[in-house]
Design a protein around this motif. Sequence first.
Motif, PDB file in Angstrom:
ATOM      1  N   ARG A   1       0.823  -1.200   0.000  1.00  0.00           N
ATOM      2  CA  ARG A   1       0.000   0.000   0.000  1.00  0.00           C
ATOM      3  C   ARG A   1       0.859   1.252   0.000  1.00  0.00           C
ATOM      4  O   ARG A   1       0.568   2.223  -0.716  1.00  0.00           O
ATOM      5  N   ILE A   2       1.948   1.236   0.768  1.00  0.00           N
ATOM      6  CA  ILE A   2       2.863   2.384   0.813  1.00  0.00           C
ATOM      7  C   ILE A   2       3.498   2.605  -0.555  1.00  0.00           C
ATOM      8  O   ILE A   2       3.626   3.742  -1.025  1.00  0.00           O
ATOM      9  N   GLU A   3       3.903   1.509  -1.219  1.00  0.00           N
ATOM     10  CA  GLU A   3       4.503   1.618  -2.555  1.00  0.00           C
ATOM     11  C   GLU A   3       3.511   2.217  -3.545  1.00  0.00           C
ATOM     12  O   GLU A   3       3.875   3.026  -4.402  1.00  0.00           O
ATOM     13  N   GLU A   4       2.239   1.824  -3.439  1.00  0.00           N
ATOM     14  CA  GLU A   4       1.226   2.364  -4.343  1.00  0.00           C
ATOM     15  C   GLU A   4       1.037   3.863  -4.113  1.00  0.00           C
ATOM     16  O   GLU A   4       0.901   4.632  -5.062  1.00  0.00           O
ATOM     17  N   LEU A   5       1.034   4.264  -2.835  1.00  0.00           N
ATOM     18  CA  LEU A   5       0.883   5.680  -2.516  1.00  0.00           C
ATOM     19  C   LEU A   5       2.082   6.480  -3.010  1.00  0.00           C
ATOM     20  O   LEU A   5       1.925   7.575  -3.563  1.00  0.00           O
TER      21      LEU A   5
END
Length: 205
Positions: free
Chosen positions: A159-163
């Motif tokens: 999720r952090i990578e997507e953000l």
Amino acid sequence: MQMFDHSVDLTKDIARPFFYVEAMEDQRKTKANGGVPVFYDQVMVRIKIPGSRDEVTRPLEEADKRRWPVQWGQYEKGIKQQLDGVPLAEFATATAAERATLEQMGCQTIEQVAGLGDDVVGRLRLTALKRKADAFVKLRKEMGNTGQLLSEIEALKKRIEELESGKNTEAVVSERDGGDGVQPAVSVSEHDEPKPRRKKADSAS
């Protein structure tokens, strides 16, 4: 491999149920039918206790559905009824001979072995095997909790990578449009304008 909820203590109820349908004669209707047998379908449950030669077979009771919801659900769906727990085939700390002995006793899962009563363990001299099963179940629960935690961490990282990827994309677009969301107009230099092509002189003239 089937996945199990390791937070549930499967060693508390080691009974092995099997649901099936049996044709039962309705004595009253048979008598009313002039002695010609009249049958009806009756759902039955056969209960086997690992380590015991005793077996109970009786008509289904409503409490059985709550006691063994997994097997009852499998029966209703018409699929093979399997016990919750880890199959004996995965009991790596037990030898092949020990697993064969447990299967002969009616055990199908490691949790069943861990849940054997002291009277059965003492009578069949299974103290060492029960200790192995206890250790296996404990380790399995710890691994299950760790695996769930690792899965949550991986999901958070994704999720952090997507953000971060979304922020980078917005930054690139912002640099291109000057930050006002409007793409700059592209000017064409007069030197870049295509020049008209001259006609070749007629070779005859």
